[in-house]
Design an enzyme around this catalytic site. Structure first.
Site, PDB file in Angstrom:
ATOM      1  N   LYS A 125      36.633   0.468  60.303  1.00 45.10           N
ATOM      2  CA  LYS A 125      36.254   1.344  61.416  1.00 45.10           C
ATOM      3  C   LYS A 125      35.173   2.339  61.028  1.00 45.10           C
ATOM      4  CE  LYS A 125      40.832   1.421  63.669  1.00 45.10           C
ATOM      5  NZ  LYS A 125      40.586   0.673  64.899  1.00 45.10           N
ATOM      6  N   GLY A 197      48.265   4.115  68.316  1.00 47.91           N
ATOM      7  CA  GLY A 197      49.210   4.938  67.586  1.00 47.91           C
ATOM      8  C   GLY A 197      50.394   5.419  68.401  1.00 47.91           C
ATOM      9  N   GLN A 209      44.004  -4.726  83.025  1.00 45.37           N
ATOM     10  CA  GLN A 209      44.080  -4.907  84.470  1.00 45.37           C
ATOM     11  C   GLN A 209      42.778  -4.485  85.146  1.00 45.37           C
ATOM     12  OE1 GLN A 209      47.405  -2.534  85.737  1.00 45.37           O
ATOM     13  NE2 GLN A 209      48.664  -4.370  85.961  1.00 45.37           N
ATOM     14  N   GLY A 258      48.620   0.193  71.237  1.00 44.26           N
ATOM     15  CA  GLY A 258      49.997   0.381  71.700  1.00 44.26           C
ATOM     16  C   GLY A 258      50.873  -0.852  71.629  1.00 44.26           C
ATOM     17  N   SER A 280      49.421   0.499  64.431  1.00 43.84           N
ATOM     18  CA  SER A 280      50.559   1.145  63.782  1.00 43.84           C
ATOM     19  C   SER A 280      51.851   0.355  63.967  1.00 43.84           C
ATOM     20  CB  SER A 280      50.720   2.539  64.375  1.00 43.84           C
ATOM     21  OG  SER A 280      49.459   3.139  64.561  1.00 43.84           O
TER      22      SER A 280
END
Lengths: 338, 297
Positions: A125, A197, A209, A258, A280
């Site tokens: 990153k 995270g 969506q 997520g 994560s």
């Protein structure tokens, strides 16, 4: 600048070192590699990698899982689980959230250790707009650069001009306009921003969506409507038109932000993603190795509830997580970038 | 109605693109058989001037067919096709026809080609041929092992000797060295047919076959010769590393497409350029092999 970056670092490890090292495993007695040829590389003549090649590289990741790892041990677990790539970073997003402060590019030495340890491609990153971090990552030979909202943005206005780099870029988006802006800047791969995270998949679902709905709208629009839409979305008309024709983004589109369970991964795949990032969610859980394997299986067999049930059994504790609805707007990483 | 199922391994990688191009190729082949059936019929008729395009041919079938001869005609077509010798496809043939001239089915029924994703041993068992797409070879092999697909795959390729096409990841087993990713124009006239011109190719971490394994690893069949179908010329010219000369690389260039018995391999990714000619050629090979085997039974 960045184009000269490659020639400044003539010993840049091939971005494709993964297979150069992998092939040794397949050598047998009947075949011998000529030593003089091992340094051969097409792009070392200084020419730019074409967009088709960079986008093609990203296409090889389709149907796969890309996992955040912070050290060699985790990278090996990820590879063993069947990850199609690993994201090398010092702190996973959950820790960045918890610890706060400025999040920057990871130590190149740590990234290089991981690159040496695994044969799968390695991503790293860079901060949004931080072109020097991108130059550094290209110089050390990472396979993909993620210009990521998870790190603290370095430029309040601009994203990096990704067309100038040989290394393919992946960028986050919340909607079609954002995705197409990144692609016109040269991103070879798009992912949803989600809410990194948190272990809460709701924002990734929302972003996917939104992109899907906007593509559907563009696909049925007249040329005049498309021009209006391009103005509204603040994106390039030609790119929007191509997207409308393809009925999908012109580059690979992954889900991220997520995803914590095999079911989350399959959910995103059923929504039409080409693959998933798990940050994560794996190494903040009770049994990372088992969960990593389960998420890989779920991504391949995303349409087979029997397999999904099987792999969801007994995974131990998932990441505790943060409910996105209870989060302050200022805590949302997805708002970084435009 | 005879059916032929062609699978694409869908564990990880660029399999959707293969499926799309194979479906196009299947439609194309089926359209040609319809056209060819019309031609056969034309040929079997007394000369009445050259009718060339398909529309008028179809018109001819519909309107000109004398009623009392209709049954005879259908029968004639059926017999003709059944006895038609399977032509050597493509190689050395000119034009974009890729050697598809006649309906290769053993019967007059059209052969239905079904293209499907393969994720399980059961799905694999339904396939007559298989494409191994490009992807991360480490991931693909690990996922295959966990899904219990490795042994069925080995069986499919080496024991049952079904046609298999590996792009990149599939070809890696034969490869000596990986070069980087690039685009190039390839002359694949040798098997697509002369006059086909160049094929714009995308190489992604391409394995270039520098030396073909001499001994076949096949446990069952006699070792089959490896045909080299495509080479990448002039790579030596592009090299900055002057220690490698053109002679080192061989004047003919690196091998980027090979065929050994039932296995076809390409180092580049024809699925990424939207050019379906190689898919058409391969599918036609598969169909002809399928028909050959059916006749033998």
């Amino acid at each position: 600048m960045a184009s000269n970056g490659t020639s400044t670092f003539p010993e840049r490890p091939s971005a494709f070192r993964s297979q150069s090292s992998r092939q040794n495993g397949h050598s047998d007695t009947t075949s011998s590699t000529t030593a003089t040829k091992s340094s051969v590389s097409m792009s070392s003549n200084g020419t730019q990698s074409s967009f088709a090649v960079k986008a093609g590289l990203a296409q090889m990741l389709k149907g796969g899982v890309i996992m955040d790892v912070v050290n060699v041990e985790q990278a090996r677990i990820a590879e063993e689980a069947g990850a199609c790539a690993v994201m090398a970073l010092e702190r996973v997003p959950a820790d960045i959230r918890a610890q706060g402060g400025v999040a920057r590019m990871s130590d190149p030495a740590m990234i290089q250790d991981i690159m040496r340890a695994v044969t799968t491609p390695v991503m790293a990153k860079a901060r949004i707009g931080h072109l020097v971090e991108c130059q550094i990552l290209q110089a050390i030979g990472v396979d993909y650069i993620d210009e990521s909202e998870v790190l603290t943005p370095a430029d309040p206005v601009n994203h990096v001009d990704k067309n100038l780099y040989n290394t393919p870029f992946v960028c986050g988006c919340r909607n079609l306009g954002e995705a197409l802006r990144r692609i016109s800047e040269g991103a070879a791969m798009i992912r949803t921003k989600g809410e990194a995270g948190t272990g809460d998949v709701v924002e990734a679902v929302r972003h996917m969506q939104t992109v899907n709905a906007e593509i559907a709208k563009a696909s049925s629009a007249t040329d005049a409507d498309l021009r209006t839409m391009a103005r509204e979305l603040e994106c390039d008309y030609a790119l929007l038109k191509e997207t409308a024709k393809l009925k999908r983004l012109p580059v690979v589109n992954f889900a991220a932000g997520g995803i914590a369970t095999p079911a989350d991964a399959a959910l995103m795949m059923q929504m039409g993603c080409d693959g998933v990032f798990v940050g994560s969610g794996i190494f903040k859980s009770g049994d990372p190795a088992k969960r990593a394997k389960a998420i890989v299986q779920a991504t391949t067999h995303y349409n087979d509830p029997k397999v999904l049930a099987e792999v969801s059994i007994g995974l131990g504790e998932a990441i505790v997580g943060i409910n996105c609805f209870s989060m302050g707007e200022n805590d949302k990483l997805a708002k970084r970038g435009w | 109605m005879p059916g032929l199922t062609v699978g694409v391994l869908a564990l990880q990688g660029a399999f959707v693109e293969h499926i799309k191009l194979l479906r196009q190729a299947a439609d194309e082949l089926q359209a040609r058989w319809v056209a060819a059936a019309g031609e056969e019929w034309e040929a079997s008729q007394p000369r009445q001037g050259g009718v060339t395009d398909m529309a008028s041919r179809r018109g001819g079938e519909d309107s000109q067919m004398p009623q009392n001869e209709e049954h005879q005609h259908e029968h004639a077509v059926g017999v003709k096709l059944a006895s038609a010798t399977v032509r050597t496809p493509g190689i050395g043939q000119s034009g974009p026809e890729v050697g598809v001239k006649s309906h290769p089915s053993a019967t007059a029924d059209p052969l239905l080609i079904h293209i499907t994703e393969v994720r399980t041993p059961y799905q694999l068992s339904k396939c007559a041929a298989l494409v191994l797409p490009g992807g991360e070879s480490t991931s693909i092999s690990l996922i295959a092992a966990r899904t219990g697909l490795l042994d069925p795959l080995r069986d499919f390729v080496k024991v049952r000797c079904r046609p298999v096409w590996g792009t990149c990841a599939g070809l890696i087993l034969l490869a000596e060295e990986a070069v980087e990713s690039f685009e190039a124009e390839l002359d694949l006239g040798s098997f697509l047919g002369r006059g086909e011109g160049s094929f714009h190719s995308v190489f992604i971490r391409a394995p270039v076959v520098e030396k073909v394994l001499v001994a076949s690893k096949s446990e069952t069949s006699v070792s089959q010769e490896v045909e080299i179908l495509g080479r990448l010329p002039g790579r030596a010219k592009a090299l900055r590393d002057k220690t490698v000369t053109a002679e080192d690389l061989g004047e003919e260039g690196d091998i980027v497409a090979v065929k050994q018995g039932n296995v076809f391999g390409t180092a580049f990714h024809p699925e990424l350029t939207g050019d379906g000619r190689i898919h058409l050629w391969w599918l036609n090979e598969v169909v002809e092999e399928f028909v050959r085997k059916q006749k033998a039974e």
